[in-house]
Write a protein that holds these residues in place. Structure first.
Motif, mmCIF file in Angstrom:
data_model
loop_
_atom_site.group_PDB
_atom_site.id
_atom_site.type_symbol
_atom_site.label_atom_id
_atom_site.label_comp_id
_atom_site.label_asym_id
_atom_site.label_seq_id
_atom_site.Cartn_x
_atom_site.Cartn_y
_atom_site.Cartn_z
ATOM 1 N N VAL A 148 0.891 -1.193 0.129
ATOM 2 C CA VAL A 148 0.069 0.132 -0.092
ATOM 3 C C VAL A 148 0.809 1.386 0.020
ATOM 4 O O VAL A 148 1.973 1.251 0.547
ATOM 5 N N VAL A 149 0.621 2.174 -0.813
ATOM 6 C CA VAL A 149 1.253 3.386 -0.917
ATOM 7 C C VAL A 149 0.304 4.552 -0.683
ATOM 8 O O VAL A 149 -1.026 4.486 -1.302
ATOM 9 N N PHE A 150 0.536 5.469 0.378
ATOM 10 C CA PHE A 150 -0.467 6.508 0.495
ATOM 11 C C PHE A 150 0.430 7.977 -0.104
ATOM 12 O O PHE A 150 1.543 8.239 0.091
ATOM 13 N N VAL A 151 -0.483 8.709 -0.910
ATOM 14 C CA VAL A 151 0.155 10.109 -1.417
ATOM 15 C C VAL A 151 -0.681 11.044 -0.706
ATOM 16 O O VAL A 151 -2.184 11.016 -0.975
ATOM 17 N N ILE A 152 -0.384 11.748 0.218
ATOM 18 C CA ILE A 152 -1.111 12.576 1.278
ATOM 19 C C ILE A 152 -0.894 14.001 0.911
ATOM 20 O O ILE A 152 0.515 14.367 1.124
ATOM 21 N N ASP A 153 -1.738 15.065 0.629
ATOM 22 C CA ASP A 153 -1.512 16.366 0.723
ATOM 23 C C ASP A 153 -1.453 16.846 2.163
ATOM 24 O O ASP A 153 -2.286 16.672 3.153
ATOM 25 N N ASN A 154 -0.371 17.285 2.570
ATOM 26 C CA ASN A 154 0.118 17.649 3.702
ATOM 27 C C ASN A 154 0.319 19.302 4.043
ATOM 28 O O ASN A 154 1.220 19.621 4.772
ATOM 29 N N SER A 155 -0.321 20.013 3.078
ATOM 30 C CA SER A 155 -0.390 21.446 3.379
ATOM 31 C C SER A 155 -1.126 22.019 4.441
ATOM 32 O O SER A 155 -1.700 21.218 5.003
ATOM 33 N N GLY A 156 -1.111 23.131 4.539
ATOM 34 C CA GLY A 156 -1.796 23.890 5.608
ATOM 35 C C GLY A 156 -3.270 23.508 5.758
ATOM 36 O O GLY A 156 -3.657 23.414 7.051
ATOM 37 N N SER A 157 -3.936 23.629 4.936
ATOM 38 C CA SER A 157 -5.318 23.131 4.863
ATOM 39 C C SER A 157 -5.935 21.844 5.585
ATOM 40 O O SER A 157 -6.733 21.667 6.061
ATOM 41 N N SER A 208 4.306 -2.513 15.186
ATOM 42 C CA SER A 208 5.062 -1.413 15.601
ATOM 43 C C SER A 208 5.423 -0.360 14.859
ATOM 44 O O SER A 208 5.442 0.606 14.855
ATOM 45 N N MET A 209 5.632 -0.971 13.506
ATOM 46 C CA MET A 209 6.154 -0.221 12.337
ATOM 47 C C MET A 209 4.809 0.713 11.990
ATOM 48 O O MET A 209 4.899 1.827 11.546
ATOM 49 N N ARG A 210 3.696 0.291 11.942
ATOM 50 C CA ARG A 210 2.395 1.025 11.481
ATOM 51 C C ARG A 210 2.347 1.874 12.733
ATOM 52 O O ARG A 210 2.066 3.323 12.133
ATOM 53 N N GLN A 211 2.400 1.484 13.989
ATOM 54 C CA GLN A 211 2.256 2.721 15.022
ATOM 55 C C GLN A 211 3.367 3.895 15.057
ATOM 56 O O GLN A 211 2.917 5.194 15.022
ATOM 57 N N ARG A 212 4.617 3.515 14.796
ATOM 58 C CA ARG A 212 5.720 4.551 14.615
ATOM 59 C C ARG A 212 5.285 5.545 13.384
ATOM 60 O O ARG A 212 5.633 6.704 13.480
ATOM 61 N N ALA A 213 4.854 4.890 12.278
ATOM 62 C CA ALA A 213 4.640 5.866 11.019
ATOM 63 C C ALA A 213 3.589 6.738 11.486
ATOM 64 O O ALA A 213 3.615 7.819 11.006
ATOM 65 N N LEU A 214 2.311 6.132 12.028
ATOM 66 C CA LEU A 214 1.221 7.076 12.403
ATOM 67 C C LEU A 214 1.775 8.278 13.340
ATOM 68 O O LEU A 214 1.349 9.290 13.267
ATOM 69 N N ASP A 215 2.528 7.989 14.311
ATOM 70 C CA ASP A 215 2.959 8.965 15.249
ATOM 71 C C ASP A 215 4.068 10.030 14.438
ATOM 72 O O ASP A 215 3.969 11.215 14.866
ATOM 73 N N ARG A 216 4.797 9.315 13.597
ATOM 74 C CA ARG A 216 5.709 10.356 12.698
ATOM 75 C C ARG A 216 4.689 11.344 11.965
ATOM 76 O O ARG A 216 5.284 12.345 11.529
ATOM 77 N N MET A 217 3.723 10.967 11.470
ATOM 78 C CA MET A 217 2.727 11.479 10.592
ATOM 79 C C MET A 217 2.329 13.119 11.320
ATOM 80 O O MET A 217 2.280 13.896 10.621
ATOM 81 N N ARG A 218 2.270 12.679 12.753
ATOM 82 C CA ARG A 218 2.036 13.966 13.323
ATOM 83 C C ARG A 218 2.808 15.204 13.036
ATOM 84 O O ARG A 218 2.378 16.500 13.199
ATOM 85 N N ARG A 219 4.183 15.099 12.526
ATOM 86 C CA ARG A 219 5.042 16.043 12.384
ATOM 87 C C ARG A 219 5.358 16.048 10.771
ATOM 88 O O ARG A 219 6.220 16.745 10.475
ATOM 89 N N PHE A 220 4.738 15.384 9.963
ATOM 90 C CA PHE A 220 4.918 15.406 8.461
ATOM 91 C C PHE A 220 3.814 16.353 7.738
ATOM 92 O O PHE A 220 3.045 15.972 7.200
ATOM 93 N N THR A 221 4.452 17.641 7.760
ATOM 94 C CA THR A 221 3.511 18.690 7.581
ATOM 95 C C THR A 221 4.332 19.567 6.609
ATOM 96 O O THR A 221 5.700 19.655 6.746
ATOM 97 N N GLY A 222 3.849 20.633 5.947
ATOM 98 C CA GLY A 222 4.377 21.678 5.244
ATOM 99 C C GLY A 222 4.577 21.527 3.716
ATOM 100 O O GLY A 222 5.102 22.228 3.130
ATOM 101 N N GLY A 223 3.864 20.502 3.110
ATOM 102 C CA GLY A 223 4.021 20.526 1.832
ATOM 103 C C GLY A 223 3.026 21.172 0.902
ATOM 104 O O GLY A 223 2.374 22.007 1.367
ATOM 105 N N GLY A 224 2.798 20.575 -0.339
ATOM 106 C CA GLY A 224 1.808 21.468 -1.198
ATOM 107 C C GLY A 224 0.554 20.590 -1.822
ATOM 108 O O GLY A 224 0.630 19.333 -1.612
#
Length: 317
Positions: A148-157, A208-224
Protein backbone atom coordinates in the motif's frame (compact mmCIF):
# COMPACT_ATOMS: atom_id res chain seq x y z
CA UNK A 1 31.22 21.71 178.95
CA UNK A 2 31.69 19.19 176.30
CA UNK A 3 32.80 20.59 172.84
CA UNK A 4 30.86 19.34 169.83
CA UNK A 5 32.88 18.33 166.77
CA UNK A 6 31.74 19.80 163.50
CA UNK A 7 32.19 18.16 160.21
CA UNK A 8 34.77 19.79 157.91
CA UNK A 9 33.45 22.14 155.29
CA UNK A 10 33.94 20.86 151.66
CA UNK A 11 34.21 23.66 149.18
CA UNK A 12 34.04 21.51 146.04
CA UNK A 13 30.98 19.57 146.83
CA UNK A 14 28.36 18.21 144.35
CA UNK A 15 26.25 21.38 144.34
CA UNK A 16 29.21 23.52 143.56
CA UNK A 17 30.19 21.29 140.68
CA UNK A 18 26.67 21.46 139.32
CA UNK A 19 26.80 25.23 139.33
CA UNK A 20 30.19 25.31 137.66
CA UNK A 21 29.07 22.83 135.00
CA UNK A 22 26.00 24.87 134.18
CA UNK A 23 28.01 28.05 133.92
CA UNK A 24 30.55 26.39 131.66
CA UNK A 25 27.79 24.99 129.50
CA UNK A 26 26.23 28.42 129.17
CA UNK A 27 29.55 29.90 128.11
CA UNK A 28 30.03 27.16 125.51
CA UNK A 29 26.50 27.74 124.21
CA UNK A 30 27.15 31.49 123.89
CA UNK A 31 30.36 30.82 121.98
CA UNK A 32 28.62 28.48 119.60
CA UNK A 33 25.80 30.92 119.02
CA UNK A 34 28.22 33.75 118.39
CA UNK A 35 30.18 31.65 115.87
CA UNK A 36 27.05 30.61 114.04
CA UNK A 37 26.03 34.22 113.72
CA UNK A 38 29.39 35.10 112.17
CA UNK A 39 29.20 32.25 109.67
CA UNK A 40 25.71 33.21 108.52
CA UNK A 41 26.75 36.83 108.16
CA UNK A 42 29.81 35.95 106.13
CA UNK A 43 27.96 33.38 103.93
CA UNK A 44 25.02 35.68 103.17
CA UNK A 45 26.47 37.63 100.22
CA UNK A 46 27.68 34.45 98.49
CA UNK A 47 24.26 32.87 98.73
CA UNK A 48 22.69 36.02 97.27
CA UNK A 49 25.08 35.97 94.30
CA UNK A 50 24.25 32.32 93.59
CA UNK A 51 20.56 33.02 93.79
CA UNK A 52 20.94 36.02 91.48
CA UNK A 53 22.81 33.89 88.93
CA UNK A 54 20.10 31.28 89.12
CA UNK A 55 17.42 33.92 88.56
CA UNK A 56 19.27 35.33 85.54
CA UNK A 57 19.77 31.83 84.15
CA UNK A 58 16.08 31.12 84.63
CA UNK A 59 15.17 34.39 82.87
CA UNK A 60 17.46 33.47 79.97
CA UNK A 61 15.86 30.04 79.73
CA UNK A 62 12.42 31.66 79.74
CA UNK A 63 13.47 34.00 76.92
CA UNK A 64 14.81 31.06 74.91
CA UNK A 65 11.62 29.14 75.45
CA UNK A 66 9.59 32.19 74.45
CA UNK A 67 11.65 32.50 71.23
CA UNK A 68 11.15 28.83 70.43
CA UNK A 69 7.45 29.20 71.12
CA UNK A 70 7.29 32.20 68.78
CA UNK A 71 9.04 30.20 66.04
CA UNK A 72 6.62 27.33 66.46
CA UNK A 73 3.70 29.72 66.35
CA UNK A 74 5.02 31.16 63.06
CA UNK A 75 5.47 27.65 61.64
CA UNK A 76 1.95 26.81 62.72
CA UNK A 77 0.61 29.95 61.03
CA UNK A 78 2.49 29.09 57.83
CA UNK A 79 1.21 25.53 57.93
CA UNK A 80 -2.32 26.79 58.44
CA UNK A 81 -1.89 29.16 55.46
CA UNK A 82 -0.60 26.32 53.28
CA UNK A 83 -3.45 24.13 54.42
CA UNK A 84 -5.92 26.85 53.49
CA UNK A 85 -4.31 27.22 50.05
CA UNK A 86 -4.43 23.47 49.49
CA UNK A 87 -8.05 23.44 50.58
CA UNK A 88 -8.85 26.18 48.05
CA UNK A 89 -7.03 24.27 45.31
CA UNK A 90 -8.93 21.13 46.25
CA UNK A 91 -12.21 23.00 46.05
CA UNK A 92 -11.20 24.40 42.65
CA UNK A 93 -10.28 20.93 41.40
CA UNK A 94 -13.51 19.48 42.70
CA UNK A 95 -15.46 22.19 40.93
CA UNK A 96 -13.54 21.53 37.68
CA UNK A 97 -14.22 17.78 37.73
CA UNK A 98 -17.75 18.08 36.30
CA UNK A 99 -16.49 20.33 33.49
CA UNK A 100 -13.68 17.89 32.73
CA UNK A 101 -16.11 15.00 32.70
CA UNK A 102 -18.38 16.90 30.35
CA UNK A 103 -15.44 17.71 28.05
CA UNK A 104 -14.32 14.06 28.15
CA UNK A 105 -17.81 12.93 27.22
CA UNK A 106 -17.89 15.36 24.32
CA UNK A 107 -14.50 14.08 23.11
CA UNK A 108 -15.67 10.49 23.44
CA UNK A 109 -18.80 11.30 21.47
CA UNK A 110 -16.71 13.00 18.80
CA UNK A 111 -14.32 10.04 18.68
CA UNK A 112 -17.26 7.66 18.35
CA UNK A 113 -18.67 9.77 15.53
CA UNK A 114 -15.26 9.77 13.83
CA UNK A 115 -14.99 5.99 14.09
CA UNK A 116 -18.47 5.64 12.60
CA UNK A 117 -17.48 7.86 9.68
CA UNK A 118 -14.34 5.82 9.12
CA UNK A 119 -16.28 2.58 9.24
CA UNK A 120 -18.76 3.98 6.74
CA UNK A 121 -15.94 5.12 4.48
CA UNK A 122 -14.24 1.71 4.60
CA UNK A 123 -17.35 -0.47 4.81
CA UNK A 124 -17.06 -1.13 1.08
CA UNK A 125 -13.48 -2.36 1.22
CA UNK A 126 -14.33 -5.91 0.08
CA UNK A 127 -15.55 -6.89 -3.36
CA UNK A 128 -16.76 -10.24 -4.69
CA UNK A 129 -13.86 -12.66 -5.26
CA UNK A 130 -15.18 -13.51 -8.71
CA UNK A 131 -14.00 -10.18 -10.10
CA UNK A 132 -10.88 -8.08 -9.73
CA UNK A 133 -12.70 -4.82 -10.27
CA UNK A 134 -14.38 -2.77 -7.55
CA UNK A 135 -18.12 -2.34 -7.78
CA UNK A 136 -18.83 1.12 -9.20
CA UNK A 137 -22.31 0.96 -7.70
CA UNK A 138 -21.08 0.78 -4.10
CA UNK A 139 -17.64 2.32 -4.55
CA UNK A 140 -15.99 -0.69 -2.85
CA UNK A 141 -12.25 -0.76 -2.37
CA UNK A 142 -10.60 -4.22 -2.35
CA UNK A 143 -8.23 -4.92 0.51
CA UNK A 144 -6.22 -7.81 -0.93
CA UNK A 145 -3.21 -5.66 -1.79
CA UNK A 146 0.28 -6.90 -0.92
CA UNK A 147 1.63 -3.35 -0.74
CA UNK A 148 0.00 0.00 0.00
CA UNK A 149 1.26 3.48 -0.91
CA UNK A 150 -0.25 6.65 0.55
CA UNK A 151 0.11 9.96 -1.30
CA UNK A 152 -1.11 12.57 1.18
CA UNK A 153 -1.61 16.30 0.80
CA UNK A 154 0.08 17.69 3.94
CA UNK A 155 -0.39 21.38 3.17
CA UNK A 156 -1.79 23.89 5.63
CA UNK A 157 -5.49 23.24 4.95
CA UNK A 158 -5.08 19.51 5.61
CA UNK A 159 -3.03 19.78 8.80
CA UNK A 160 -5.23 22.48 10.34
CA UNK A 161 -6.50 21.49 13.80
CA UNK A 162 -8.35 18.21 14.26
CA UNK A 163 -8.51 17.56 10.52
CA UNK A 164 -4.98 16.14 10.44
CA UNK A 165 -5.85 13.79 13.30
CA UNK A 166 -8.71 12.51 11.18
CA UNK A 167 -6.37 12.00 8.23
CA UNK A 168 -4.03 9.95 10.44
CA UNK A 169 -6.98 7.95 11.78
CA UNK A 170 -8.14 7.10 8.24
CA UNK A 171 -4.61 5.97 7.31
CA UNK A 172 -4.55 3.72 10.38
CA UNK A 173 -7.96 2.29 9.53
CA UNK A 174 -6.95 1.50 5.93
CA UNK A 175 -3.78 -0.22 7.17
CA UNK A 176 -5.75 -2.32 9.64
CA UNK A 177 -8.07 -3.45 6.81
CA UNK A 178 -5.21 -4.96 4.79
CA UNK A 179 -4.45 -8.21 6.64
CA UNK A 180 -2.22 -9.69 3.92
CA UNK A 181 -0.05 -6.62 3.44
CA UNK A 182 3.74 -7.12 3.18
CA UNK A 183 4.83 -3.49 3.16
CA UNK A 184 3.70 0.10 2.87
CA UNK A 185 5.01 3.60 2.20
CA UNK A 186 3.83 7.16 2.93
CA UNK A 187 4.61 10.01 0.52
CA UNK A 188 3.59 13.68 0.57
CA UNK A 189 1.67 15.06 -2.40
CA UNK A 190 4.81 16.93 -3.47
CA UNK A 191 6.80 13.67 -3.63
CA UNK A 192 8.75 13.86 -0.34
CA UNK A 193 8.84 10.74 1.85
CA UNK A 194 7.75 10.35 5.47
CA UNK A 195 11.03 8.51 6.05
CA UNK A 196 13.72 10.31 4.09
CA UNK A 197 16.21 7.92 2.52
CA UNK A 198 13.61 5.17 2.07
CA UNK A 199 12.70 6.17 -1.50
CA UNK A 200 12.02 3.08 -3.60
CA UNK A 201 11.94 0.81 -0.52
CA UNK A 202 9.04 -0.57 1.51
CA UNK A 203 8.43 -0.12 5.21
CA UNK A 204 8.04 -3.63 6.60
CA UNK A 205 4.53 -4.29 7.85
CA UNK A 206 4.20 -4.85 11.60
CA UNK A 207 2.11 -3.44 14.41
CA UNK A 208 5.06 -1.48 15.81
CA UNK A 209 6.06 -0.10 12.38
CA UNK A 210 2.51 1.00 11.68
CA UNK A 211 2.29 2.80 15.02
CA UNK A 212 5.67 4.51 14.57
CA UNK A 213 4.64 5.70 11.11
CA UNK A 214 1.33 7.08 12.38
CA UNK A 215 3.13 8.88 15.22
CA UNK A 216 5.67 10.31 12.78
CA UNK A 217 2.86 11.60 10.56
CA UNK A 218 1.94 14.14 13.25
CA UNK A 219 5.12 16.03 12.30
CA UNK A 220 4.90 15.31 8.56
CA UNK A 221 3.56 18.71 7.47
CA UNK A 222 4.37 21.65 5.25
CA UNK A 223 3.99 20.25 1.73
CA UNK A 224 1.91 21.43 -1.21
CA UNK A 225 -1.31 20.45 -2.98
CA UNK A 226 0.05 18.73 -6.12
CA UNK A 227 -1.05 15.08 -5.84
CA UNK A 228 -0.02 14.21 -9.42
CA UNK A 229 3.63 14.75 -8.39
CA UNK A 230 3.43 12.17 -5.60
CA UNK A 231 1.40 9.75 -7.76
CA UNK A 232 3.87 9.83 -10.64
CA UNK A 233 6.86 9.43 -8.32
CA UNK A 234 5.25 6.43 -6.65
CA UNK A 235 4.59 4.85 -10.06
CA UNK A 236 8.20 5.40 -11.12
CA UNK A 237 9.72 4.03 -7.90
CA UNK A 238 7.40 1.09 -7.25
CA UNK A 239 5.99 0.27 -10.70
CA UNK A 240 7.96 -2.98 -10.99
CA UNK A 241 6.86 -4.35 -7.62
CA UNK A 242 5.80 -8.00 -7.79
CA UNK A 243 2.37 -8.33 -6.22
CA UNK A 244 -0.77 -6.31 -5.89
CA UNK A 245 -0.25 -2.63 -5.05
CA UNK A 246 -2.91 -0.14 -3.96
CA UNK A 247 -2.26 3.59 -4.00
CA UNK A 248 -4.40 5.92 -1.85
CA UNK A 249 -4.45 9.64 -2.60
CA UNK A 250 -5.62 12.02 0.18
CA UNK A 251 -6.51 15.66 -0.48
CA UNK A 252 -8.96 18.54 -0.15
CA UNK A 253 -7.88 20.88 -2.95
CA UNK A 254 -6.77 20.78 -6.58
CA UNK A 255 -6.51 23.77 -8.93
CA UNK A 256 -4.80 22.51 -12.09
CA UNK A 257 -6.62 23.32 -15.34
CA UNK A 258 -5.34 20.53 -17.62
CA UNK A 259 -7.01 17.67 -15.73
CA UNK A 260 -7.46 15.45 -18.79
CA UNK A 261 -3.79 15.62 -19.70
CA UNK A 262 -2.70 14.78 -16.15
CA UNK A 263 -5.18 11.90 -15.85
CA UNK A 264 -3.98 10.54 -19.21
CA UNK A 265 -0.33 10.74 -18.14
CA UNK A 266 -1.01 8.94 -14.85
CA UNK A 267 -3.01 6.21 -16.62
CA UNK A 268 -0.31 5.69 -19.25
CA UNK A 269 2.44 5.54 -16.60
CA UNK A 270 0.39 2.96 -14.66
CA UNK A 271 -0.25 0.60 -17.60
CA UNK A 272 1.70 -2.66 -17.86
CA UNK A 273 2.68 -4.58 -21.01
CA UNK A 274 -0.76 -6.21 -21.17
CA UNK A 275 -2.54 -2.90 -21.03
CA UNK A 276 -3.76 -3.40 -17.43
CA UNK A 277 -3.18 -0.98 -14.55
CA UNK A 278 -0.24 -1.94 -12.31
CA UNK A 279 -1.67 -0.13 -9.25
CA UNK A 280 -5.21 0.30 -8.08
CA UNK A 281 -5.45 4.04 -7.45
CA UNK A 282 -8.08 5.20 -4.93
CA UNK A 283 -9.01 8.71 -3.82
CA UNK A 284 -9.98 9.89 -0.32
CA UNK A 285 -11.42 13.39 -0.44
CA UNK A 286 -11.78 15.64 2.61
CA UNK A 287 -14.31 18.45 2.78
CA UNK A 288 -12.92 21.98 2.93
CA UNK A 289 -15.51 24.54 4.08
CA UNK A 290 -13.60 27.70 3.14
CA UNK A 291 -11.32 28.38 0.18
CA UNK A 292 -9.70 25.85 -2.10
CA UNK A 293 -11.47 23.58 -4.52
CA UNK A 294 -12.40 20.25 -2.94
CA UNK A 295 -14.88 19.62 -5.74
CA UNK A 296 -12.14 19.74 -8.39
CA UNK A 297 -9.99 17.35 -6.33
CA UNK A 298 -12.97 14.98 -6.20
CA UNK A 299 -13.47 15.23 -9.96
CA UNK A 300 -9.77 14.66 -10.59
CA UNK A 301 -9.53 11.59 -8.34
CA UNK A 302 -12.79 10.11 -9.62
CA UNK A 303 -11.37 10.23 -13.15
CA UNK A 304 -8.05 8.72 -12.04
CA UNK A 305 -9.73 6.00 -9.97
CA UNK A 306 -12.13 5.06 -12.75
CA UNK A 307 -9.28 4.49 -15.22
CA UNK A 308 -7.08 2.64 -12.72
CA UNK A 309 -9.46 0.14 -11.13
CA UNK A 310 -9.94 2.29 -8.05
CA UNK A 311 -12.69 4.05 -6.16
CA UNK A 312 -13.23 7.48 -4.69
CA UNK A 313 -14.62 8.14 -1.18
CA UNK A 314 -15.49 11.59 0.09
CA UNK A 315 -15.39 12.32 3.83
CA UNK A 316 -17.33 15.20 5.39
CA UNK A 317 -15.59 17.12 8.19
Amino acid sequence: MRRIKRAPVEIFNLAFLDIISCAFGAVVLLVLLAKNGETDTQAGPNNLSVLLDQVLAAQLQVELLQGALSDKQQELAQAQARSAAVTEQLKALESSVPRAQQTLQQLQDKASSLRNEIRQATAMLNVPKSTDKPSTEVGGIPTDADYVVFVIDNSGSMVDGAKWNKVIAVVGDILSNHPQMKGFQIIAADGSFLYAGQEGQWLSDSSSMRQRALDRMRRFTGGGSAPEVGILRALDLYGKTQGKVSLYVFGDDYRRQNLDAIVTEITARNTDAKGDPRFRIHGIGFYRPQGGDAAQFAAFMQAVAKRNRGAFVGLAF
